[in-house]
Design an enzyme around this catalytic site. Structure first.
Site, PDB file in Angstrom:
ATOM      1  N   THR A 165      78.442 -19.031 -28.506  1.00 47.14           N
ATOM      2  CA  THR A 165      79.239 -20.194 -28.903  1.00 47.14           C
ATOM      3  C   THR A 165      78.472 -20.874 -30.988  1.00 47.14           C
ATOM      4  O   THR A 165      77.266 -21.009 -31.354  1.00 47.14           O
ATOM      5  CB  THR A 165      79.096 -21.686 -28.389  1.00 47.14           C
ATOM      6  OG1 THR A 165      80.201 -21.894 -27.142  1.00 47.14           O
ATOM      7  CG2 THR A 165      79.447 -23.138 -29.431  1.00 47.14           C
ATOM      8  N   ARG A 193      90.602 -20.829 -18.337  1.00 47.20           N
ATOM      9  CA  ARG A 193      89.127 -21.424 -18.289  1.00 47.20           C
ATOM     10  C   ARG A 193      88.736 -22.172 -19.407  1.00 47.20           C
ATOM     11  O   ARG A 193      88.402 -21.579 -20.283  1.00 47.20           O
ATOM     12  CB  ARG A 193      87.476 -20.890 -17.911  1.00 47.20           C
ATOM     13  CG  ARG A 193      86.671 -21.393 -17.681  1.00 47.20           C
ATOM     14  CD  ARG A 193      86.026 -21.202 -19.349  1.00 47.20           C
ATOM     15  NE  ARG A 193      84.167 -21.479 -18.764  1.00 47.20           N
ATOM     16  CZ  ARG A 193      83.544 -21.905 -20.042  1.00 47.20           C
ATOM     17  NH1 ARG A 193      83.714 -21.658 -21.293  1.00 47.20           N
ATOM     18  NH2 ARG A 193      82.193 -22.349 -19.700  1.00 47.20           N
ATOM     19  N   GLY A 195      85.259 -24.862 -21.104  1.00 46.65           N
ATOM     20  CA  GLY A 195      84.409 -25.261 -20.713  1.00 46.65           C
ATOM     21  C   GLY A 195      84.257 -26.913 -21.720  1.00 46.65           C
ATOM     22  O   GLY A 195      84.608 -27.395 -21.696  1.00 46.65           O
ATOM     23  N   ASP A 196      82.784 -26.723 -21.880  1.00 48.95           N
ATOM     24  CA  ASP A 196      82.875 -28.626 -22.864  1.00 48.95           C
ATOM     25  C   ASP A 196      83.271 -28.064 -24.100  1.00 48.95           C
ATOM     26  O   ASP A 196      83.596 -29.359 -24.756  1.00 48.95           O
ATOM     27  CB  ASP A 196      81.144 -28.378 -22.879  1.00 48.95           C
ATOM     28  CG  ASP A 196      80.167 -27.682 -23.689  1.00 48.95           C
ATOM     29  OD1 ASP A 196      80.316 -26.424 -23.273  1.00 48.95           O
ATOM     30  OD2 ASP A 196      78.870 -27.639 -24.297  1.00 48.95           O
ATOM     31  N   THR A 215      75.546 -25.985 -27.048  1.00 52.42           N
ATOM     32  CA  THR A 215      76.307 -23.980 -26.342  1.00 52.42           C
ATOM     33  C   THR A 215      75.533 -24.356 -25.071  1.00 52.42           C
ATOM     34  O   THR A 215      74.196 -25.150 -24.795  1.00 52.42           O
ATOM     35  CB  THR A 215      75.319 -24.033 -27.717  1.00 52.42           C
ATOM     36  OG1 THR A 215      75.558 -22.729 -27.409  1.00 52.42           O
ATOM     37  CG2 THR A 215      74.017 -24.386 -28.331  1.00 52.42           C
ATOM     38  N   GLY A 216      76.106 -23.310 -24.319  1.00 50.94           N
ATOM     39  CA  GLY A 216      75.563 -23.203 -23.043  1.00 50.94           C
ATOM     40  C   GLY A 216      76.039 -23.233 -22.201  1.00 50.94           C
ATOM     41  O   GLY A 216      77.463 -23.205 -22.355  1.00 50.94           O
ATOM     42  N   GLY A 218      79.326 -23.736 -20.368  1.00 49.44           N
ATOM     43  CA  GLY A 218      79.760 -25.543 -20.579  1.00 49.44           C
ATOM     44  C   GLY A 218      80.400 -26.336 -19.777  1.00 49.44           C
ATOM     45  O   GLY A 218      80.183 -27.537 -19.109  1.00 49.44           O
TER      46      GLY A 218
HETATM   47  N1  ASP Z   1      79.308 -23.819 -24.313  1.00 44.52           N
HETATM   48  C1  ASP Z   1      80.064 -22.765 -24.400  1.00 44.52           C
HETATM   49  C2  ASP Z   1      80.937 -22.309 -23.026  1.00 44.52           C
HETATM   50  O1  ASP Z   1      80.967 -22.829 -22.648  1.00 44.52           O
HETATM   51  C3  ASP Z   1      80.071 -21.410 -24.612  1.00 44.52           C
HETATM   52  C4  ASP Z   1      78.616 -21.550 -25.730  1.00 44.52           C
HETATM   53  O2  ASP Z   1      78.074 -22.338 -25.616  1.00 44.52           O
HETATM   54  O3  ASP Z   1      77.594 -20.141 -25.433  1.00 44.52           O
HETATM   55  O4  ASP Z   1      82.382 -21.946 -23.260  1.00 44.52           O
END
Ligand code: ASP
Length: 299
Positions: A165, A193, A195-196, A215-216, A218
């Site tokens: 991200t 789907r 995420g955050d 980022t991470g 989500g």
């Molecule tokens: N946060 C993003 C998600 O969950 C993914 C990422 O940060 O790499 O979609």
């Protein structure tokens, strides 16, 4: 309008899914160039919201990160993208979720923020909105989408990796704060789907005090309350920006998740923290030079 000062700050991330032992040299060089460009824009009086949109647009177009051009298909075989932008000046926001075939989801989020009373559009509605507002579309997905820096084709088949991200947070010389975040999501994700990232308040946030991009994986950021917990820590608990960011990351970790956060506040402090292997990132401010790294320790 607020008087102009010389103080500005900018932080960028290209995702906290970086893995030790891999090279992200191309992404780091790109982030450095972007930070230099952002520095020029902010020093010349650009608004934080224009700068964060521009930074994220460039990252989406580069194909170096899992956002925009570097996004991978979902398990049904097509790319769905999420993005959110928030302008702390006037507290306005826009977001698009599961949007398709748009080169710059962040600009779709910006158009929604600037031109409508709504703050979030998903699926077909978001895709049609972007087309109606003349945003650039992807004509040939097979030709357009590409593997991001440091990523293998096998990675995109896994169901466990969050990867790259992108996000930007800025303080401008008028004291305004803004945040922008864009993603192709996690590899192997099912259709629909989210995420955050497209949820302002979780993956992205800006108000009069702080601007935050996460980022991470989500799901864990949603379960932990995400960016709003950082803003709340600063405003309600009187935490330093760093303490508030780590409170969120430690909570994500307690749920067995990992990830990273970039944040700036109105004093111009910059925090770039992660509890994964590494986070591609860069920063610059009126007080500090441009830096770009992936694996340098952050705590
Ligand atoms: N946060 C993003 C998600 O969950 C993914 C990422 O940060 O790499 O979609």
């Amino acid at each position: 309008m607020t008087d102009r000062t010389t103080k500005f700050a900018l932080a960028l991330h290209g995702g906290a899914g970086a893995q030790s032992g891999r090279s992200y040299a191309r992404a780091e060089a790109h982030l450095k160039t972007l930070a230099e460009e952002g520095e020029r824009m902010l020093a010349a009086g650009a608004s934080a919201v224009d700068v964060v949109e521009k930074m994220v647009c460039e990252m989406e177009a580069s194909g170096l990160y899992v956002a925009g051009r570097g996004s991978a298909a979902n398990s049904a075989g097509y790319v769905e993208l999420d993005a959110a932008i928030m302008d702390g000046t006037g507290r306005n926001a826009g977001a698009v979720a599961a949007i398709r075939d748009v080169k710059h989801p962040i600009s779709a989020a910006r158009a929604l923020m600037d031109k409508t009373p709504y703050v979030m559009l998903a699926g077909d509605g978001a895709t049609k909105f972007a087309a109606k507002h003349g945003l650039e579309t992807v004509e040939d997905p097979d030709e357009y989408y590409t593997l991001p820096d440091g990523t293998t084709a096998e990675d995109t088949q896994t169901e466990t990796l969050a990867h790259g991200t992108v996000g930007a947070v800025a303080l401008d010389t008028y004291g305004g704060l803004a945040a922008a975040t864009s993603t192709g999501g996690v590899f192997g994700k099912p259709e629909g789907r989210l995420g955050d990232t497209p949820i302002n308040g979780i993956g992205n946030w800006a108000d009069g005090e702080v601007a935050i991009s996460c980022t991470g994986v989500g799901e864990y950021f949603i379960l932990s309350g995400g960016a709003s917990m950082v803003a709340g820590g600063v405003k309600l608990a009187g935490d330093s920006l760093e303490k508030a960011v780590w409170r969120l990351l430690d909570d994500v970790k307690s749920l067995n998740g990992d990830g990273g956060v970039i944040a700036v506040n109105k004093a111009g402090d910059i925090v770039m923290a992660y509890n994964s292997d590494g986070m591609k990132r860069a920063s610059v401010s009126s007080e500090t030079p441009v830096t770009a790294t992936t694996f340098a320790p952050c705590r």
